[in-house]
Motif scaffolding. Structure first.
Motif, PDB file in Angstrom:
ATOM      1  N   ASN A 249       0.830  -1.214   0.000  1.00 30.79           N
ATOM      2  CA  ASN A 249       0.000   0.000   0.000  1.00 30.79           C
ATOM      3  C   ASN A 249       0.859   1.257   0.000  1.00 30.79           C
ATOM      4  O   ASN A 249       0.672   2.163  -0.817  1.00 30.79           O
ATOM      5  CB  ASN A 249      -0.883   0.045   1.256  1.00 30.79           C
ATOM      6  CG  ASN A 249      -2.064  -0.894   1.146  1.00 30.79           C
ATOM      7  OD1 ASN A 249      -2.448  -1.284   0.045  1.00 30.79           O
ATOM      8  ND2 ASN A 249      -2.642  -1.256   2.272  1.00 30.79           N
ATOM      9  N   ILE A 250       1.802   1.280   0.937  1.00 33.56           N
ATOM     10  CA  ILE A 250       2.633   2.481   1.089  1.00 33.56           C
ATOM     11  C   ILE A 250       3.505   2.676  -0.150  1.00 33.56           C
ATOM     12  O   ILE A 250       3.623   3.777  -0.686  1.00 33.56           O
ATOM     13  CB  ILE A 250       3.519   2.380   2.365  1.00 33.56           C
ATOM     14  CG1 ILE A 250       2.632   2.214   3.614  1.00 33.56           C
ATOM     15  CG2 ILE A 250       4.439   3.584   2.519  1.00 33.56           C
ATOM     16  CD1 ILE A 250       1.634   3.313   3.865  1.00 33.56           C
ATOM     17  N   HIS A 251       4.075   1.568  -0.616  1.00 29.49           N
ATOM     18  CA  HIS A 251       4.956   1.649  -1.777  1.00 29.49           C
ATOM     19  C   HIS A 251       4.189   2.155  -2.991  1.00 29.49           C
ATOM     20  O   HIS A 251       4.659   3.041  -3.716  1.00 29.49           O
ATOM     21  CB  HIS A 251       5.553   0.266  -2.051  1.00 29.49           C
ATOM     22  CG  HIS A 251       6.680   0.286  -3.031  1.00 29.49           C
ATOM     23  ND1 HIS A 251       6.491   0.033  -4.362  1.00 29.49           N
ATOM     24  CD2 HIS A 251       7.993   0.547  -2.887  1.00 29.49           C
ATOM     25  CE1 HIS A 251       7.649   0.127  -4.987  1.00 29.49           C
ATOM     26  NE2 HIS A 251       8.577   0.442  -4.112  1.00 29.49           N
ATOM     27  N   ARG A 252       2.987   1.617  -3.194  1.00 31.09           N
ATOM     28  CA  ARG A 252       2.215   2.024  -4.369  1.00 31.09           C
ATOM     29  C   ARG A 252       1.704   3.453  -4.256  1.00 31.09           C
ATOM     30  O   ARG A 252       1.613   4.171  -5.250  1.00 31.09           O
ATOM     31  CB  ARG A 252       1.031   1.072  -4.572  1.00 31.09           C
ATOM     32  CG  ARG A 252       1.437  -0.186  -5.303  1.00 31.09           C
ATOM     33  CD  ARG A 252       0.230  -0.964  -5.756  1.00 31.09           C
ATOM     34  NE  ARG A 252       0.635  -2.052  -6.641  1.00 31.09           N
ATOM     35  CZ  ARG A 252      -0.150  -3.053  -6.975  1.00 31.09           C
ATOM     36  NH1 ARG A 252      -1.385  -3.113  -6.483  1.00 31.09           N
ATOM     37  NH2 ARG A 252       0.250  -3.995  -7.794  1.00 31.09           N
ATOM     38  N   LEU A 253       1.360   3.832  -3.044  1.00 29.91           N
ATOM     39  CA  LEU A 253       0.853   5.196  -2.842  1.00 29.91           C
ATOM     40  C   LEU A 253       1.929   6.220  -3.220  1.00 29.91           C
ATOM     41  O   LEU A 253       1.670   7.163  -3.983  1.00 29.91           O
ATOM     42  CB  LEU A 253       0.426   5.375  -1.379  1.00 29.91           C
ATOM     43  CG  LEU A 253      -0.368   6.621  -1.045  1.00 29.91           C
ATOM     44  CD1 LEU A 253      -1.714   6.611  -1.762  1.00 29.91           C
ATOM     45  CD2 LEU A 253      -0.609   6.731   0.457  1.00 29.91           C
ATOM     46  N   ILE A 254       3.117   6.000  -2.703  1.00 28.15           N
ATOM     47  CA  ILE A 254       4.218   6.928  -3.011  1.00 28.15           C
ATOM     48  C   ILE A 254       4.551   6.851  -4.501  1.00 28.15           C
ATOM     49  O   ILE A 254       4.746   7.875  -5.164  1.00 28.15           O
ATOM     50  CB  ILE A 254       5.468   6.602  -2.156  1.00 28.15           C
ATOM     51  CG1 ILE A 254       5.142   6.707  -0.661  1.00 28.15           C
ATOM     52  CG2 ILE A 254       6.615   7.538  -2.487  1.00 28.15           C
ATOM     53  CD1 ILE A 254       6.231   6.190   0.248  1.00 28.15           C
TER      54      ILE A 254
END
Lengths: 316, 703
Positions: free
Chosen positions: B278-283
């Motif tokens: 989630n975090i990786h894709r969001l950034i």
């Protein structure tokens, strides 16, 4: 399309082309598909498996080869294995190595976690031969390989499952509550609760089923109900007894004393106790047939059948 | 009537194409009927994926219908009778689409869907940020730019949804058994997904169409911004939902690994890899959105005919690049976290990723990320040319170049090389005795941090290019002091709280000693951050920044490079704490230096204005390069993430037994990803062209 746009498209194509060239170049560099392979239970084959399919190098290095440190360094393993085998009361270092692969959590070297997977299970699924080859290779690390000795241990190593792992899904929506009713419903042609006990309810003619859902799979339940003789739980094997009068009995042994034998036999769909004096027994043989009725598929509807499976699965 | 005539004219002109289309459709239909494709598909889905293994046909759809009150034997008899009539029904595991490779079809469609989804999720984040900046700063051009991109979103949104539908149909059609399992586990979340999609659609169109209506008062504008925020919440929620499905496939949890039975939906949903992805894709989506905007601006700049247009699109390109780089800097940290969690979820998968078949893909990834960082730095350096006063800093660029290239040399070094027996005999061991030390994680972490620090340094010299004499910090009033102290408070909280928590990690006594240097490093960094702030208050902020940069490089790059090897050899379990310590130290340097820089140069004398539009053409190609490379990178990373499962649909649980279960070669992957990227960029260009059709008409009428 104007000149600027053409230049932009050409630039885009060039960048994508460069990327594709890099992938072709790296494919050649990586040596995909190249190299010779060794086979059989040999240290050479084992070495290849150690650094390849076996994924051993994920966690282990061997001296200056490799750099993984999740698991212990395997350099000099053969010597250490002998020492540990003595300490742990095992027959040999080979025994220790095999146990470390079959039951990796049984003995964990100080300072390391219980992270080693069973390599014959998914996702690695190494065949027995490959595992034996790896052991042969490990024996060379501080010792000499002894293939004959290794082969004597081969049955200790489980075969990797070759069948596809497929999740079992009930073909119809039934609830465990529905299944519980069927399980204990005495108005039906067959009542599971007459022979099986669940949490103190029912009778204990057959194996108790409390908590069975936690240790058995749905496939096992399906098989046990439809073909109950395929797997008979230890202690519930039936015996075939013929009396001196020529009367045959097929049942479970409830008690066996010097004077008499008490059997539980099925009579007209219900379980009855029969006491036979030992003096009257002409012949007695262990049977490979379960006492459980083999025609349950005729006695339950499809829905009732799956409801019982759902109930058994819920017993955790 | 006019439309009718136009339609007839179109048919007349394109009669050959229309005829070909009709013939093609007829061929497909007749082939389908002839082969019984339609009929088989219906029955196959009824038999479906839910057949238990014990008896063929016992759970066919027909039998389920009649099950109630019928004996199992009777039902079996009926099923047999039907089998005789219709032939044996087998549960369908896989289908093919006219003999094509199903995996490649799903691969292409899913990547295209994901890329459009990233655009549709990334650009609204960009648009709302820009709208807020414009509103707070009172600069109308920000507002215009945000609206321009929201207009593009509307067209892209429909394409994303269409591709999503195509993906779902492809998956259900080509991989029915696998999708049966996924539906069995995730059915409730699928309804939520569909409902949230409504929310996304309504807020997106509401956000765009209310732009001019909700202007004028502050309250109206905030309401509009809130709509944008809501749009982002729906978008992010949608992404999080689908991420749980994808990550479940990599690290299944909440199900019985023997039977596949769902034990806990919440555990299956919140699996180990969910939050890192989630975090990786969001950034990554923000980064992607920024670079797409940059490329759009570059195309417009290159085609601009007036100075005003050039200035506008130069500025737009700068903003896009700024946001792209801003998101690119923390991306490696998020990537590292994800990689670590993949190792935790399955050491085997972790090894396939970094030391096995997929380790070579990371060489390609390193090249692409290298291109991104070099491209972004190059653009910044060229950008300094339009700023008077920047000559003072151009001397640093050559050193930055050397550092970045050397870092990439280390990053490109593979961990291991597949060697023949002869080669290994020559080298004397499995790995190269020298290069292997550059291939391990400790080295790669060190150089990534150095690249990030260097790029940040590039950005700092860019932003102070036209700044002259500074106003002493002590004369800047309360705002500067509060700002710098807030930054200090945040950094100290991050560093000290982690240092304290390290005292309580549960490790064996012999290993725990290796944690102590990490605690010391965190406290030293805390002291240095305090020292930098102290010097700033004493009007020696530049010295403070210099010391902070220097100490951070010494600890996070040089010392941890060396100490990383020590820990790997002797106390591997400590490695994860080392990485977090390293990230915390670098982050504190970036945050504190940025805050000091902002307030130190707040009222500085401007040496020369930025001459927007005065950029060489090659700078625009740098922006285009960044966009193309980030799209390629997305394609590559998608392949890696999905391919790590090897021949498993759901890793360790549901095996892929189709003929396409093998891992393709890198060159094949390169061709497929190249095709996907070309298709995506072509479609995006087409969507942009469509969205601007209305404007062209208005312009023509105005002329």
């Amino acid at each position: 399309m104007n000149k600027t746009m053409l230049k932009i498209v050409a630039f885009g194509v060039a960048v994508i082309g460069f990327y594709m060239y890099i992938t072709v170049y790296v494919t050649g560099l990586s040596g995909t598909g190249g190299g010779e392979t060794a086979g059989g239970v040999t240290p050479e084959a084992g070495e290849q498996i150690f650094w390849g399919d076996g994924q051993c190098s994920t966690c282990h290095k061997i001296g200056s080869s490799g750099s993984a440190t999740r698991g212990p360094d395997q350099e000099g393993l053969a010597e250490r294995a002998e020492e540990r085998a003595k300490k742990l009361g095992m027959s040999s270092g080979l025994d220790y190595m095999i146990e470390s692969i079959v039951e990796p959590d049984k003995y964990v070297v100080d300072g390391y976690d219980k992270i080693m997977p069973k390599v014959f299970d998914p996702p690695i699924m190494l065949s027995r031969e490959k595992i034996l080859a790896v052991i042969a290779y490990l024996q060379t690390l501080g010792g000499e390989p002894d293939i004959d000795a290794i082969m004597k241990f081969k049955d200790k190593i489980p075969e990797a499952s070759k069948t596809k792992v497929k999740p079992w899904v009930s073909p119809m929506e039934v609830t465990a509550e529905e299944g519980e009713q069927v399980f204990f419903d005495e108005s039906l042609n067959v009542t599971c609760g007459k022979c099986h006990m669940v949490s103190g309810k029912g009778k204990k003619v057959g194996p108790e089923l409390t908590g069975i859902g936690a240790i058995q799979t749905p496939e096992y339940f399906v098989e046990s109900i439809l073909t109950p003789s395929t797997v008979i739980v230890k202690g519930y094997e039936t015996v075939f007894v013929v009396t001196v009068d020529g009367i045959p009995y097929n049942g479970l042994i409830k008690s066996d004393t010097e004077q008499e034998l008490t059997l539980i036999v099925e009579e007209s769909g219900s379980m009855e106790e029969v006491v036979i004096p030992k003096a009257e027994i002409e012949d007695m043989k262990k049977q490979e047939v379960s006492i459980m009725p083999g025609n349950i598929s005729e006695l339950l509807s499809v829905r009732q059948f799956y409801a019982v499976i759902a109930y058994l699965r819920s017993l955790k | 009537m006019n439309n009718y005539k136009l339609f007839l004219k179109f048919i007349k002109q394109k009669s050959i194409f229309v005829m070909l289309l009709v013939i093609a459709l007829s061929a497909v239909l007749s082939l389908s009927l002839q082969k019984g494709v339609l009929l088989t598909a219906v029955h196959a889905e009824e038999a479906g994926v839910e057949l238990p293994a014990f008896e063929e046909g016992a759970a066919s759809g027909e039998q389920q219908q009649t099950a109630e009150g019928t004996s199992a034997a009777g039902a079996e008899g009926e099923a047999k009778a039907e089998e005789e009539e219709e032939g044996e029904l087998e549960p369908v595991q896989y289908r093919a689409f006219f003999g094509l490779d199903s995996r490649v079809i799903v691969w292409i469609v899913s990547e295209l869907h994901l890329m459009f989804a990233a655009f549709v999720l990334g650009v609204p984040i960009f648009a709302v940020i820009v709208e807020i900046v414009g509103f707070k700063g009172g600069d109308i051009k920000y507002d215009k730019m945000a609206k321009e991109f929201t207009k593009l979103l509307s067209a892209a949104f429909a394409t994303t949804a269409s591709l999503g539908g195509l993906l779902a149909f492809s998956l259900f059609g080509l991989y029915p058994e696998f999708m049966g399992h996924m539906t069995n586990v995730f059915a409730p979340t699928m309804y939520v997904y569909a409902l949230m999609f409504f929310g996304e659609a309504f807020t997106l169109y509401g956000y765009y169409y209310s732009w001019d209506i909700l202007k004028g008062t502050s309250a109206k504008k905030w309401f509009h911004i809130s709509l944008g925020v809501l749009l982002n919440l729906f978008g992010t929620g949608l992404m999080f939902l689908t991420n749980s499905w994808a990550t479940y496939m990599m690290g299944p949890s909440g199900v019985s690994m023997k039977t596949g039975r769902l034990l806990s939906l919440s555990e299956a949903f919140y699996n180990e890899l969910w939050m890192p992805v989630n975090i990786h894709r969001l950034i990554a989506n923000v980064c992607f959105g920024g670079f797409i905007v940059g490329a759009y601006a570059a195309v417009k700049f290159l085609g601009a005919k007036t100075k005003e247009e050039k200035a506008h699109y130069d500025w737009m390109g700068y903003v896009g690049n700024f946001i792209g780089i801003g998101a690119l800097i923390p991306l490696p940290f998020a990537g590292y976290w994800l990689g670590r969690e993949i190792y935790s979820a399955s050491p085997v998968m972790g090894n396939i990723m970094m030391g096995g078949a997929f380790s070579w893909t990371f060489i390609i990834q390193a090249i692409l990320i290298g291109m991104l960082f070099i491209g972004a730095n190059y653009y910044l350096w060229l950008g300094m040319g339009r700023i008077k006063g920047s000559e003072r800093y151009t001397g640093y660029i050559k050193y930055l170049n050397v550092i970045i290239f050397m870092c990439f040399a280390v990053w490109l070094t593979p961990h291991n090389l597949p060697l023949s027996g002869e080669e290994r005999a020559m080298i004397g061991e499995q790995y190269h005795p020298f290069s292997k030390y550059f291939g391990v994680m400790a080295a790669k972490n060190a150089v990534v941090n150095l690249i990030i620090l260097s790029t940040f340094f590039s950005f700092l010299i860019y932003r102070r290019s036209n700044k002259g004499t500074m106003v002493a910090f002590s004369e800047q009033g309360k705002v500067g002091k509060i700002g710098v102290l807030s930054g200090l408070g945040f950094c100290l909280m991050m560093l000290v709280s982690y240092a304290i928590s390290l005292n309580f990690v549960e490790l064996d006594a012999q290993i725990k000693g290796y944690v102590t240097p990490l605690i010391f490093a965190l406290y030293i960094q805390s002291l240095v951050v305090c020292l930098a702030v102290f010097l700033t208050f004493k009007n020696k902020g530049k010295l403070g920044q210099f010391i902070l940069f220097g100490v951070t490089t010494c600890i996070a790059v040089l010392y941890f490079w060396y100490y990383g090897f020590q820990v790997m050899q002797k106390a591997n379990l400590v490695l994860r704490y080392l990485s977090v310590t390293q990230v915390s130290i670098v982050m504190s340097c970036l945050i504190m230096n940025a805050v000091i820089d902002i307030f130190m140069f707040r009222k500085a004398k401007v040496v020369g204005e930025i001459t927007w539009g005065k950029m060489p053409v090659r700078s625009q190609y740098a922006l285009l390069l960044l966009c193309i490379v980030i799209v390629i990178l997305m394609g590559l990373m998608g392949f890696i993430r999905s391919g790590l499962r090897m021949d498993w649909h759901v890793y360790g649980l549901l095996q892929d037994t189709s003929q396409w279960a093998y891992t393709p070669t890198l060159s094949f992957m390169g061709r497929v990803v190249g095709l996907i990227v070309a298709l995506f960029l072509g479609l995006v260009a087409f969507v942009f062209w469509l969205a601007n059709l209305g404007d062209k008409k208005v312009k023509t009428e105005a002329e």
